[in-house]
Motif scaffolding. Structure first.
Motif, mmCIF file in Angstrom:
data_model
loop_
_atom_site.group_PDB
_atom_site.id
_atom_site.type_symbol
_atom_site.label_atom_id
_atom_site.label_comp_id
_atom_site.label_asym_id
_atom_site.label_seq_id
_atom_site.Cartn_x
_atom_site.Cartn_y
_atom_site.Cartn_z
ATOM 1 N N GLY A 12 -18.319 -17.790 37.442
ATOM 2 C CA GLY A 12 -17.559 -18.763 36.654
ATOM 3 C C GLY A 12 -18.041 -20.198 36.725
ATOM 4 N N GLY A 14 -20.490 -21.551 35.010
ATOM 5 C CA GLY A 14 -20.920 -22.071 33.707
ATOM 6 C C GLY A 14 -22.290 -21.574 33.279
ATOM 7 N N LYS A 15 -22.796 -20.535 33.920
ATOM 8 C CA LYS A 15 -24.134 -20.013 33.587
ATOM 9 C C LYS A 15 -24.237 -19.629 32.110
ATOM 10 C CE LYS A 15 -23.706 -16.807 36.818
ATOM 11 N NZ LYS A 15 -22.510 -17.290 37.532
ATOM 12 N N THR A 16 -23.311 -18.798 31.661
ATOM 13 C CA THR A 16 -23.391 -18.291 30.291
ATOM 14 C C THR A 16 -23.131 -19.402 29.270
ATOM 15 O OG1 THR A 16 -22.613 -16.171 31.133
ATOM 16 C CG2 THR A 16 -22.562 -16.472 28.755
ATOM 17 N N THR A 17 -22.161 -20.232 29.569
ATOM 18 C CA THR A 17 -21.844 -21.355 28.674
ATOM 19 C C THR A 17 -23.072 -22.244 28.497
ATOM 20 O OG1 THR A 17 -19.558 -21.312 29.452
ATOM 21 C CG2 THR A 17 -20.297 -23.355 28.417
ATOM 22 N N ARG A 163 -14.867 -29.950 29.794
ATOM 23 C CA ARG A 163 -14.386 -30.354 28.470
ATOM 24 C C ARG A 163 -14.007 -29.103 27.696
ATOM 25 N NH1 ARG A 163 -15.810 -35.592 28.116
ATOM 26 N NH2 ARG A 163 -17.721 -36.260 29.181
HETATM 27 N N1 LIG Z 1 -18.162 -27.652 31.150
HETATM 28 C C1 LIG Z 1 -17.127 -26.840 30.966
HETATM 29 N N2 LIG Z 1 -15.923 -27.350 30.603
HETATM 30 C C2 LIG Z 1 -14.858 -26.546 30.435
HETATM 31 N N3 LIG Z 1 -14.859 -25.219 30.606
HETATM 32 C C3 LIG Z 1 -16.020 -24.654 30.979
HETATM 33 C C4 LIG Z 1 -17.217 -25.414 31.177
HETATM 34 N N4 LIG Z 1 -18.209 -24.562 31.550
HETATM 35 C C5 LIG Z 1 -17.666 -23.344 31.575
HETATM 36 N N5 LIG Z 1 -16.355 -23.389 31.243
HETATM 37 C C6 LIG Z 1 -15.410 -22.269 31.205
HETATM 38 O O1 LIG Z 1 -15.412 -21.671 32.501
HETATM 39 C C7 LIG Z 1 -15.367 -20.261 32.399
HETATM 40 C C8 LIG Z 1 -16.607 -19.669 33.073
HETATM 41 O O2 LIG Z 1 -17.767 -20.088 32.374
HETATM 42 P P1 LIG Z 1 -19.011 -19.119 32.202
HETATM 43 O O3 LIG Z 1 -18.579 -17.796 31.677
HETATM 44 O O4 LIG Z 1 -20.038 -19.855 31.451
HETATM 45 O O5 LIG Z 1 -19.448 -18.985 33.732
HETATM 46 P P2 LIG Z 1 -20.461 -17.942 34.362
HETATM 47 O O6 LIG Z 1 -21.101 -18.652 35.492
HETATM 48 O O7 LIG Z 1 -21.344 -17.396 33.312
HETATM 49 O O8 LIG Z 1 -19.468 -16.820 34.902
HETATM 50 P P3 LIG Z 1 -19.878 -15.346 35.425
HETATM 51 O O9 LIG Z 1 -20.359 -15.547 36.819
HETATM 52 O O10 LIG Z 1 -18.593 -14.593 35.340
HETATM 53 O O11 LIG Z 1 -20.940 -14.822 34.508
HETATM 54 C C9 LIG Z 1 -15.287 -19.945 30.919
HETATM 55 O O12 LIG Z 1 -13.938 -19.775 30.581
HETATM 56 C C10 LIG Z 1 -15.851 -21.181 30.252
HETATM 57 O O13 LIG Z 1 -15.312 -21.391 28.960
#
Ligand SMILES: Nc1ncnc2c1ncn2[C@@H]1O[C@H](COP(=O)(O)OP(=O)(O)OP(=O)(O)O)[C@@H](O)[C@H]1O
Ligand SMILES: [Mg+2]
Length: 201
Positions: A12, A14-17, A163
Motif C-alpha cells: 500500500g 503507492g507502487k501501482t499508483t 492527494r
Molecule cells: N499519493 C497518494 N495520495 C493519496 N492516495 C494514494 C496515494 N498513493 C497511493 N494512494 C492510495 O493508497 C492505496 C495504495 O496504493 P497502491 O495500490 O498504489 O499501493 P501499492 O504499493 O501498489 O500496494 P500493494 O502493495 O497492495 O500492491 C490506494 O488506495 C491508492 O489509491
C-alpha cells in the motif's frame, strides 16, 4: 530501453499508483511506455481495463518470466515493472532494473523496512531511490523521513503528497496528469518523471 522497477515489501505504499501515473507522464513526453504487472493482485491490469485511452500497454507477468519479457521489450522506450509487496517476488524484477523506485510513506513501519529492499538492490549492483509517498501536505514529517531514509540510499528530491486526485484518477483508469493536468498531483508526477528520466539516461 529503460526498465524502472517499483518495489518494496510494504503493501500500500503507492507502487501501482506511481507505476501507472509515471508511465502516462513518460508517454506524454513522447516515450513508448509499457507496464509489466508482476503482482498477482493485478491492480495495474485492473487500471488498464478501466482505461479508454491508448497506451501505456499493461501486461501481466510471472516473476520468472521477467528476464525473457524484458529482453523482448525492445519496442518500448520504457518498461515500468510493478511488483507485489514481498521481497522475494521483487528480486526477479530487480535483476532487470536500471533503477528501482521504492515508495515509502513517512511512517516508522515503512522507514524501518527500507533497508531490506535497499540491501537487495545493492547486492545486485542496482541503482535505487526512495520516493516519499502519501506525505502530509505540510509539516516536517516528510523531511524527517527523508533524513532517516538517506542512511539506506538515495532519496528522490520529489515528494508525492497524499492527494485524493491519485485515488480518483486511478479509479477512472487515468494518470493524474490526464485527470487534472494543472493540479498539484500532476506537477509532482511530472517532476518525479523528469528526475527518473535524468537518472536513467
Ligand atoms: N499519493 C497518494 N495520495 C493519496 N492516495 C494514494 C496515494 N498513493 C497511493 N494512494 C492510495 O493508497 C492505496 C495504495 O496504493 P497502491 O495500490 O498504489 O499501493 P501499492 O504499493 O501498489 O500496494 P500493494 O502493495 O497492495 O500492491 C490506494 O488506495 C491508492 O489509491
Ligand atoms: Mg500494487
Amino acid at each position: 530501453m529503460r526498465i524502472v522497477v517499483l518495489a518494496t515489501q510494504k503493501g500500500g505504499t503507492g507502487k501501482t499508483t506511481l507505476a501507472c501515473s509515471l508511465a502516462v507522464a513518460a508517454m506524454e513526453r513522447g516515450l513508448r511506455a509499457g507496464i509489466l504487472d508482476a503482482d498477482p493482485q493485478a491492480t495495474a491490469q485492473a487500471w488498464y481495463r478501466l482505461r479508454d485511452a491508448e497506451g501505456p500497454d499493461v501486461a501481466g507477468v510471472e516473476p520468472a518470466e521477467i528476464p525473457a519479457v524484458a529482453t523482448a521489450g525492445g519496442r518500448y522506450d520504457l518498461l515500468m515493472i510493478d511488483t507485489a509487496g514481498q521481497a522475494s517476488a521483487a528480486n526477479a524484477a530487480l535483476r532487470a532494473a536500471d533503477l528501482c523506485i521504492v515508495p515509502c510513506r513517512p511512517a516508522p513501519a515503512d522507514i524501518l523496512a527500507a533497508p531490506v529492499v535497499a540491501d537487495a538492490a545493492r547486492k545486485l549492483g542496482k541503482s535505487l531511490a526512495f520516493v516519499l509517498s502519501q506525505t502530509p501536505p505540510r509539516g516536517g514529517r516528510a523531511r524527517e523521513a527523508a533524513e532517516a531514509l538517506s542512511g539506506s540510499g538515495t532519496v528522490a528530491p520529489v515528494q508525492i503528497v497524499s492527494r485524493i486526485a491519485f485515488a480518483d484518477a486511478f479509479g477512472l483508469g487515468l494518470g493524474v496528469t490526464e485527470y487534472e493536468p494543472r493540479g498539484k498531483a500532476a506537477a509532482e508526477i511530472r517532476a518525479l518523471w523528469e528526475w527518473i528520466d535524468k537518472e536513467t539516461r
